[in-house]
Write an enzyme that holds these catalytic residues in place. Structure first.
Site: not given
Length: 202
Positions: A117, A154
């Site tokens: 991701s 993230k």
């Protein structure tokens, strides 16, 4: 630290673990196979100067050996998923000896990336990311976060719509953080280490 100094430090640690107190200079000399107590005292003075030993003034057997974890390198603590969050493994899996690149790690550690991701930020599965522990993180910074007991890597975003953990891959969706969630900033992403056949690469 020389080999002899390390042997002496380990002898003190082992002796204290077995007996509950520090060895005398005579016991250290016997354990090290050294005939002169003055040699042991000189080694103790050098270890104390390096911060590897502490002692209480006026107390017998008051030596405390300090085995710095950073001497082994920077610890690797489990895996962090760059995808959906996953439960962190809180065991130290090993150490990476890169102190020459990180002069002051301040309790930082490496996590192993698992997932795609964050690939558009150049962070790929198998990479080692160095995390500097902190409680707050700036908008737009990449960090390690614990969300409802699970850990993920993230980009942090705070806006009038709330807090979001953003991926860097269009195949993944932003993760919203609501008031009902248990949320914690673990630390900020500082650097990446990627191993190749010839060694590691920053």
């Amino acid at each position: 630290m020389t080999d002899k100094q390390e042997r002496l430090l380990n002898f003190i640690l082992d002796f204290h673990k077995e007996y509950g107190y520090s060895p005398s200079i005579r016991e250290m000399a016997q354990g090290m196979g050294v005939s002169s107590p003055s040699t042991i005292k000189a080694m103790l003075d050098r270890l104390e100067a390096k911060g590897m030993l502490t002692k209480s003034s006026g107390r017998a057997r008051s030596l405390t050996a300090v085995k710095h974890e950073e001497d082994k390198g920077i610890p690797i603590i489990g895996r962090i998923v760059a995808g959906v969050p996953v439960m962190a493994e809180e065991n130290i899996e090993g150490y990476i000896p890169v102190k020459e690149f990180l002069r002051n790690s301040n309790g930082g550690f490496f996590l192993i990336v698992d997932g795609y991701s964050m690939q558009d930020k150049g962070i790929l599965p198998g990479d080692y990311v160095f995390i500097q522990p902190c409680k707050e993180i700036s908008n737009g910074q990449i960090g390690a976060f614990r969300l409802n007991g699970e850990v993920t890597l993230k980009t942090f975003k705070r806006s009038e719509d709330g807090i979001f953990l953003l991926p860097a891959n269009n195949d993944f969706q932003p993760i919203p953080v609501t008031n009902d969630d248990s949320f914690e900033v673990i630390g900020r992403y500082v650097m990446l280490l990627r191993f190749r056949e010839q060694g590691y690469h920053f």
